[in-house]
Design an enzyme around this catalytic site. Structure first.
Site, mmCIF file in Angstrom:
data_model
loop_
_atom_site.group_PDB
_atom_site.id
_atom_site.type_symbol
_atom_site.label_atom_id
_atom_site.label_comp_id
_atom_site.label_asym_id
_atom_site.label_seq_id
_atom_site.Cartn_x
_atom_site.Cartn_y
_atom_site.Cartn_z
ATOM 1 N N SER A 158 -3.437 -7.496 -0.773
ATOM 2 C CA SER A 158 -2.644 -6.305 -0.497
ATOM 3 C C SER A 158 -1.837 -5.922 -1.728
ATOM 4 C CB SER A 158 -1.682 -6.570 0.667
ATOM 5 O OG SER A 158 -0.749 -5.508 0.803
ATOM 6 N N TYR B 203 6.140 -11.889 3.456
ATOM 7 C CA TYR B 203 4.772 -11.371 3.430
ATOM 8 C C TYR B 203 4.266 -11.240 2.002
ATOM 9 C CZ TYR B 203 0.821 -8.187 3.934
ATOM 10 O OH TYR B 203 -0.423 -7.616 3.864
#
Length: 258
Positions: A143, A158
């Site tokens: 990501s 995250y």
């Protein structure tokens, strides 16, 4: 479902029943690969297998919730019962919990660490003999959150897992390259998937939606969210790019250039 044709390539795709994972599986099947789809929703898994199977390659399914500690070993065993060779492993399963530092919980951190880092590592380890047999490749879905932050959306836990996945990708590329196995990653920007629709778009007012669209146009040089097919195209490329390893391929409409 079409009559299956024999192919000499097999790809394993985790989270292959919906969204990006399904698009990746579909693109790999169109490119001629047999598939093993791994997912935790039986109904969506069956529907995905039927959809992907229309391209004429063999599509197998493995029902598993990869959040369970022993799931990677069980999935690898089931894949081993189907085949002794894997050409492409796509580690697509992952999860995200956004919270401020004060509100970040140990459970959320552990869940993300397991799914986003340990599962890709353990599946790569478990399926390594099958990957060595084909001089195949591992493709991790990462990501942009590994190195680009968004104001108002705290992401320390995250982002840490995505940074770890990128580092692991490069380290495994270095380790396994001499044995003929390539390891790469795709780092998508925001992609309009069913999860994105459910989590963000459906709850927006008309005014909020207009602000959202304006922000996307301002943040992305190409002026739009990604599609699952955008990510799938990159995965198909990396699956066949024989002199590419250790690459974290940004597929983000230019987001991380700004």
């Amino acid at each position: 479902m079409s009559e299956h044709r024999n192919t000499d390539r097999l790809a394993v795709v985790t989270g292959g029943s919906e969204g990006i994972g399904l698009a990746i599986a579909d693109a790999l099947a169109r490119d001629g690969a047999d598939l093993v789809l791994v997912a935790r929703n039986r109904d969506r898994l069956a529907t995905a297998a039927e959809e992907v199977g229309r391209h004429g390659t063999a599509v197998h399914t493995v029902f598993a919730d990869l959040s369970a500690p022993d799931a990677p070993a069980r999935v690898a065993a089931q894949v081993g019962n189907l085949t002794d060779r894997v050409d492409t492993l796509v580690n697509n399963v992952g999860t995200a919990h956004f919270a401020s530092l004060a509100d970040t919980t140990v459970d959320a951190m552990n869940t993300m660490w397991h799914l986003n880092v340990q599962v890709p590592l353990l599946l790569s380890q478990q399926l390594l003999p099958a990957l060595l047999r084909t001089r195949g490749s591992v493709i991790n879905i990462s990501s942009y959150w590994a190195h680009k932050m968004v104001a108002g959306r705290p992401s320390a836990a995250y982002s840490a897992t995505r940074g770890a996945l990128n580092s692991m990708t490069r380290a495994l590329a270095s380790e396994l390259g001499p044995r003929g196995v390539r390891v790469n990653a795709v780092a998508p920007g925001a992609v309009r998937t069913p999860t994105y629709e459910r989590s963000y778009l459906t709850s927006m007012t008309e005014e909020n939606r207009a602000a959202h669209d304006e922000q996307i146009a301002r943040s992305y040089p190409l002026g739009r969210l990604g599609t699952a097919d955008d990510i799938a195209t990159a995965v198909v490329y990396l699956a066949s790019a024989q002199w590419t390893t250790g690459t974290i391929l940004a597929v983000d409409g230019g987001l991380t250039t700004r």
